[in-house]
Write an enzyme that holds these catalytic residues in place. Structure first.
Site, mmCIF file in Angstrom:
data_model
loop_
_atom_site.group_PDB
_atom_site.id
_atom_site.type_symbol
_atom_site.label_atom_id
_atom_site.label_comp_id
_atom_site.label_asym_id
_atom_site.label_seq_id
_atom_site.Cartn_x
_atom_site.Cartn_y
_atom_site.Cartn_z
ATOM 1 N N SER A 25 0.804 -1.058 0.248
ATOM 2 C CA SER A 25 0.472 0.258 -0.247
ATOM 3 C C SER A 25 0.643 1.352 0.175
ATOM 4 O O SER A 25 2.274 1.135 0.340
ATOM 5 C CB SER A 25 -0.948 -0.006 1.125
ATOM 6 O OG SER A 25 -1.191 1.534 1.421
ATOM 7 N N TYR B 185 -2.003 0.220 10.671
ATOM 8 C CA TYR B 185 -1.859 -0.062 9.035
ATOM 9 C C TYR B 185 -1.172 -0.096 7.838
ATOM 10 O O TYR B 185 -0.128 -0.972 7.288
ATOM 11 C CB TYR B 185 -2.756 0.125 8.408
ATOM 12 C CG TYR B 185 -3.361 -0.447 6.731
ATOM 13 C CD1 TYR B 185 -3.780 -1.740 6.916
ATOM 14 C CD2 TYR B 185 -2.977 0.984 5.856
ATOM 15 C CE1 TYR B 185 -4.331 -1.472 4.924
ATOM 16 C CE2 TYR B 185 -3.495 0.346 4.581
ATOM 17 C CZ TYR B 185 -3.816 -1.070 4.592
ATOM 18 O OH TYR B 185 -4.157 -1.436 2.760
HETATM 19 P P1 NAI Z 1 -11.843 -6.129 0.667
HETATM 20 O O1 NAI Z 1 -11.985 -5.950 1.807
HETATM 21 O O2 NAI Z 1 -13.158 -5.569 -0.574
HETATM 22 O O3 NAI Z 1 -10.729 -6.887 0.258
HETATM 23 C C1 NAI Z 1 -10.707 -7.751 0.804
HETATM 24 C C2 NAI Z 1 -10.628 -9.874 0.955
HETATM 25 O O4 NAI Z 1 -10.024 -9.772 2.366
HETATM 26 C C3 NAI Z 1 -12.062 -9.801 1.944
HETATM 27 O O5 NAI Z 1 -12.645 -10.785 0.590
HETATM 28 C C4 NAI Z 1 -11.551 -10.208 2.932
HETATM 29 O O6 NAI Z 1 -12.673 -11.634 3.628
HETATM 30 C C5 NAI Z 1 -10.018 -11.130 3.031
HETATM 31 N N1 NAI Z 1 -9.833 -11.189 3.900
HETATM 32 C C6 NAI Z 1 -9.403 -10.423 5.204
HETATM 33 N N2 NAI Z 1 -8.821 -11.234 6.218
HETATM 34 C C7 NAI Z 1 -8.533 -12.797 5.889
HETATM 35 C C8 NAI Z 1 -7.780 -13.594 6.215
HETATM 36 N N3 NAI Z 1 -7.296 -13.324 7.249
HETATM 37 N N4 NAI Z 1 -7.745 -14.516 5.605
HETATM 38 C C9 NAI Z 1 -8.213 -14.969 4.107
HETATM 39 N N5 NAI Z 1 -8.595 -13.515 3.334
HETATM 40 C C10 NAI Z 1 -9.086 -12.893 4.700
HETATM 41 O O7 NAI Z 1 -10.096 -5.155 0.102
HETATM 42 P P2 NAI Z 1 -8.993 -4.871 -0.704
HETATM 43 O O8 NAI Z 1 -9.377 -3.052 -1.019
HETATM 44 O O9 NAI Z 1 -9.355 -5.414 -2.214
HETATM 45 O O10 NAI Z 1 -8.166 -5.017 -1.075
HETATM 46 C C11 NAI Z 1 -7.324 -5.541 -1.369
HETATM 47 C C12 NAI Z 1 -5.687 -5.805 -0.592
HETATM 48 O O11 NAI Z 1 -5.153 -4.370 -1.548
HETATM 49 C C13 NAI Z 1 -5.560 -5.602 1.150
HETATM 50 O O12 NAI Z 1 -4.174 -6.069 1.195
HETATM 51 C C14 NAI Z 1 -5.695 -4.227 1.020
HETATM 52 O O13 NAI Z 1 -4.686 -3.797 2.312
HETATM 53 C C15 NAI Z 1 -4.075 -3.372 0.025
HETATM 54 N N6 NAI Z 1 -5.008 -1.732 -0.180
HETATM 55 C C16 NAI Z 1 -6.310 -2.074 -0.671
HETATM 56 C C17 NAI Z 1 -6.559 -0.821 -0.855
HETATM 57 C C18 NAI Z 1 -7.503 -0.019 -1.078
HETATM 58 O O14 NAI Z 1 -8.054 1.763 -1.462
HETATM 59 N N7 NAI Z 1 -8.366 -0.290 -2.054
HETATM 60 C C19 NAI Z 1 -4.799 0.536 -1.117
HETATM 61 C C20 NAI Z 1 -3.669 0.225 -1.220
HETATM 62 C C21 NAI Z 1 -3.759 -1.385 -0.778
#
Ligand code: NAI
Length: 253
Positions: A140, A153
């Site tokens: 990130s 985070y």
């Molecule tokens: P999201 O919440 O839409 O998707 C994340 C998924 O990971 C969810 O389906 C959740 O159930 C799953 N998850 C959470 N904890 C888990 C675990 N312990 N074991 C297995 N699965 C687990 O989030 P998003 O936004 O798609 O984020 C994806 C990645 O991108 C994350 O690592 C986040 O930190 C990173 N990120 C997101 C940004 C954003 O602006 N959306 C910006 C920079 C990084």
């Protein structure tokens, strides 16, 4: 070129991970979507059903060591050769440091940093046996810059960036490349829950492109880093896909 082999996408049932899984399937990769939440998995399964046997869904907590060890070994044995991992599962909170409990800090490190390490470690064991592969960690911009409210985070994602470099060095002899992608704000369920109207406005003042990304806009960097034909000499790197955020300083008056 159609890809051969399988890729594990953690957190692949929502947001960025789901977009990546869909994109990789279109390119011919076989994809294992690993996610904690059953409801996200069943929604993703329905949306990806056209890909038939090319996609598998697995419920698992990436921070659960015995579960991840068994799962990755089974995937390698029954759905291999395992050629890639996209470590996308993650959680986020915006909390001032003075109000951040140790329990919350540990929880965020446990999923974002230790979970990423664990999946990478187990996948690397399998890839080492079958001629190598590519690991892409989703970091990130909060692991590259000090952003308000992100002590836990940001520390977890800064850890992912350094973990990427160390794994790149240690795994290079086995033909395994390790890189990370550092997104800026992306419209996903996570970000919709995380941002208040005020913090969203703050981001729009500091991102040069003045908008959030769609999840699909992260897929190109991930696909490039997985593709041995295009990125075979790239390892240990961070690609920021951030609308210019990390390049910027004063971006307007
Ligand atoms: P999201 O919440 O839409 O998707 C994340 C998924 O990971 C969810 O389906 C959740 O159930 C799953 N998850 C959470 N904890 C888990 C675990 N312990 N074991 C297995 N699965 C687990 O989030 P998003 O936004 O798609 O984020 C994806 C990645 O991108 C994350 O690592 C986040 O930190 C990173 N990120 C997101 C940004 C954003 O602006 N959306 C910006 C920079 C990084």
């Amino acid at each position: 070129m159609a890809q051969t082999g399988s890729v594990i996408v953690t957190g692949g049932a929502s947001g960025i991970g789901f977009a990546v899984a869909e994109d990789l399937l279109r390119q011919g990769w076989r994809v294992v979507v690993v996610d904690l939440l059953a409801e996200n998995l069943s929604r993703a399964g329905a949306a990806l059903s056209a890909h038939g046997d090319g996609v598998r869904l697995q419920q698992a907590d990436i921070a659960d060591e015995p579960r991840v060890e068994a799962l990755v070994a089974r995937i390698a044995a029954t759905f291999g050769p395992l050629k890639g991992v996209v470590n996308c599962a993650g959680i986020a909170r915006d909390v001032p440091a003075l109000e951040t409990s140790v329990a919350l800090f540990r929880k965020i490190l446990d999923v974002n940093l230790i979970g990423t390490f664990l999946v990478a470690r187990e996948a690397a064991k399998a890839m080492k046996e079958t001629g190598g592969g590519s690991i892409v960690n989703i970091a990130s911009i909060s692991g590259l810059k000090g952003n308000l409210g992100r002590s836990a985070y940001g520390a977890s994602k800064g850890g992912v960036v350094m973990l990427t470099r160390i794994l790149a060095v240690e795994l290079a002899p086995f033909g395994i490349r390790v890189n990370d992608v550092a997104p800026g704000p992306v419209e996903t369920p996570l970000v919709r829950e995380l941002l208040t109207p005020e913090t969203r406005a703050g981001w729009m003042r500091t991102v040069p492109l003045r908008r959030t990304a769609a999840p699909d806009e992260i897929c190109g960097a991930v696909a490039f880093l997985l593709d041995e034909a295009r990125s075979s000499y790239v390892t240990g790197q961070t690609i920021a896909v951030d609308g210019g955020f990390t390049a910027g300083g004063l971006i307007g008056l």
